[in-house]
Design an enzyme around this catalytic site. Structure first.
Site, PDB file in Angstrom:
ATOM      1  N   ASN A  13      41.190  18.897 -21.520  1.00 47.45           N
ATOM      2  CA  ASN A  13      40.322  18.054 -22.340  1.00 47.45           C
ATOM      3  C   ASN A  13      39.183  18.796 -23.027  1.00 47.45           C
ATOM      4  O   ASN A  13      38.480  18.220 -23.856  1.00 47.45           O
ATOM      5  CB  ASN A  13      39.732  16.931 -21.480  1.00 47.45           C
ATOM      6  N   ASP A  46       5.439   2.287   3.814  1.00 49.32           N
ATOM      7  CA  ASP A  46       6.267   3.225   4.592  1.00 49.32           C
ATOM      8  C   ASP A  46       6.898   2.551   5.798  1.00 49.32           C
ATOM      9  O   ASP A  46       7.149   3.189   6.815  1.00 49.32           O
ATOM     10  CB  ASP A  46       5.439   4.427   5.033  1.00 49.32           C
ATOM     11  N   HIS A  52      50.425  14.015  -7.176  1.00 46.87           N
ATOM     12  CA  HIS A  52      50.121  15.289  -6.525  1.00 46.87           C
ATOM     13  C   HIS A  52      49.411  16.275  -7.451  1.00 46.87           C
ATOM     14  O   HIS A  52      49.777  16.433  -8.610  1.00 46.87           O
ATOM     15  CB  HIS A  52      51.397  16.006  -6.037  1.00 46.87           C
ATOM     16  N   GLN A  69      -5.279   3.654  -6.997  1.00 44.06           N
ATOM     17  CA  GLN A  69      -6.379   4.046  -6.115  1.00 44.06           C
ATOM     18  C   GLN A  69      -6.633   5.528  -6.365  1.00 44.06           C
ATOM     19  O   GLN A  69      -5.928   6.385  -5.856  1.00 44.06           O
ATOM     20  CB  GLN A  69      -6.027   3.783  -4.649  1.00 44.06           C
ATOM     21  N   LEU A 112       0.843  -1.193   0.000  1.00 42.33           N
ATOM     22  CA  LEU A 112       0.000   0.000   0.000  1.00 42.33           C
ATOM     23  C   LEU A 112       0.881   1.247   0.000  1.00 42.33           C
ATOM     24  O   LEU A 112       1.577   1.531   0.980  1.00 42.33           O
ATOM     25  CB  LEU A 112      -0.921  -0.003   1.222  1.00 42.33           C
TER      26      LEU A 112
END
Length: 482
Positions: free
Chosen positions: A394, A110, A371, A79, A12
């Site tokens: 890039n 829930d 690094h 529903q 539900l």
């Protein structure tokens, strides 16, 4: 399916959840890597039911889309009007074609702490006792707001469930509560739902009225008491959401530790339900293990690491870093303070060191980026060393381009590789170089301006400055030694 597998599970999930005070439907709020309803569906699947249907209502499209995006398709029923839990179950049965032969389990969407083990115990009790309906109940310290389980004082049999708003003062003192989870005889459920009335304080069809209807018809009504009352915790507000997250996190960490994972400080560690691991992995304080992350044997993560959708290889180490949708090879080192973005694949014994960011990059075996570097859209071969403060350039303002660097290369500090560019195997590059052209294997690439020293410039352009005075003193000292 096993002998006790239900014919159907009806979840539900049609309510709005106004007390959450959120634009997100209540059942889609997340804890431990899944939505509330996602946890319930996962528990239901452990029973291997013949049919699984989720009844949706509020935010139908959003909830349905979420369910469709899951690991396996889930059937949904709609529903349209929120006319109570009994009406919601009727909608679920209609989606399945009406009457169902066998056990029908009904669970609220829930209740994310509800385990498959507890649902299995409910199904087994229902079958063993040959009940028409079996309610999953629990003894709780504070029963305020819950439906009370009313029993026959003489026999202890369940007679009815009374909602809190409809309960008498005597009934409100009862501590055994209804979890909202039931097992029904599917052959009887449909007819009983048709007899449910709405003459209650809410004007709704209560699913709990089915118990009285079946009992008055001479059918057996029973209860299965949950071993841990916290499993039936329903989520109605943010406080309960946080409590459920805490409890589930404790359960998941306990499971990991019992499986051989060392969790140094469980109180500061978060883990999702979808995380997997192998024995002798170590998790240090302040670490978040999220999504589909996998920790291989002898891997070590943290402290203060966020590991999301990442495969961490055997013996690899991730220290004070963030990894997102990455692959970290066996024995590789990450961090401290590294950031591995999606598409990063770090080879065996490779290194992404301090203040290194990688994205869509494949790093070969034994290769080190120690690094202060950015490696984006790149492929680097085996046993190459990338100098400090290197940048893989890039993006040209329109599109991303790829850089390829071969194996056994040594690149100087403060290099820029302007993609698209290819650097062959065994190449050396000089410090400070901006590599814009392909470099053949075995070459030394030098791409920088020639140094020019303009003597006496400081004395002429900055007379009287501290720099000029220091230079003069140094010159006098040198002259005195000559």
């Amino acid at each position: 399916m096993s002998a006790t597998s239900p014919a159907a599970v009806v979840v539900l999930a049609a309510g709005e959840g106004t007390r959450m005070k959120s634009k997100t439907p209540k059942v889609l709020h997340e804890i431990s890597g899944r939505s509330l309803v996602g946890h319930v569906v996962a528990a239901a699947r452990e029973l291997d039911p013949q049919h699984l249907v989720v009844v949706v209502g509020h935010a139908r499209e959003q909830v349905t889309a979420h369910l469709d995006a899951g690991d396996a398709p889930v059937r949904t029923a709609f529903q349209a009007e929120q006319n109570g839990t009994g009406h919601a179950v009727r909608m679920g049965l209609e989606e399945l074609g009406g009457a169902v032969e066998g056990t029908v389990i009904v669970v609220c969407g829930d209740t994310p702490l509800l385990s498959g083990t507890t649902l299995g115990a409910l199904a087994a009790t229902h079958a063993a006792d040959a009940n028409a309906v079996t309610v999953l109940s629990a003894e709780v310290p504070d029963s305020t707001g819950y439906g009370r389980i009313v029993r026959d004082p003489a026999t202890g049999a369940v007679t009815e469930i009374v909602e809190h708003k409809d309960a008498t003062d005597e009934q409100r003192a009862i501590r055994e509560i209804n979890s909202g989870v039931f097992a029904f005889d599917g052959r009887l459920l449909g007819d009983a739902l048709g007899k449910v009335r709405t003459d209650n304080s809410q004007g709704e069809e209560y699913l709990t009225d089915v118990l009285s209807i079946l009992r008055e018809a001479g059918h057996r009504v029973g209860a299965c008491v949950a071993g841990d009352h916290r499993e039936i915790l329903g989520i109605n507000n943010r406080l309960q959401l946080a409590e459920a997250r805490r409890l589930l996190n404790e359960r998941l960490l306990e499971r990991a530790m019992l499986a051989g994972v060392t969790v140094v400080d469980p109180a500061s560690t978060l883990i999702d339900a979808t995380v997997t691991y192998e024995r002798d992995a170590v998790v240090h304080p302040g670490t978040q293990l999220l999504g589909t992350t996998h920790l291989a044997e002898d891997s070590e993560v943290g402290p203060n690491a966020r590991i999301e959708n990442t495969a961490v290889g055997a013996g690899a180490r991730v220290d004070n870093s963030v990894t997102l949708s990455a692959e970290i090879g066996a024995g590789a080192l990450v961090g401290p303070y590294a950031y591995l973005r999606p598409g990063t694949r770090l080879g065996t014994k490779a290194k992404a060191g301090t203040y290194v960011e990688m994205k869509n990059a494949t790093i070969g075996e034994g290769t080190k980026v120690p690094h202060l570097s950015y490696v984006g859209d790149a492929t680097i071969g085996d046993h190459t060393n990338i100098g400090a403060a290197s940048v893989f350039v890039n993006y040209d303002g329109v599109a991303k381009h790829h850089t390829t660097i071969g194996s056994h290369c040594r690149t100087g500090s403060d290099n820029m590789f302007v993609a698209p560019v290819t650097v062959g195997d065994g190449v050396y590059t000089a410090a400070g170089s901006v590599i814009t052209k392909d470099v053949p294997a075995g070459s030394l690439a030098v791409a920088r301006g020639q140094q020019r020293n303009i003597e006496g410039w400081v004395a002429r352009k900055r007379p009287g400055s501290a720099a000029a005075q220091a230079a003069q003193a140094s010159s006098q000292e040198t002259d005195g030694q000559s």
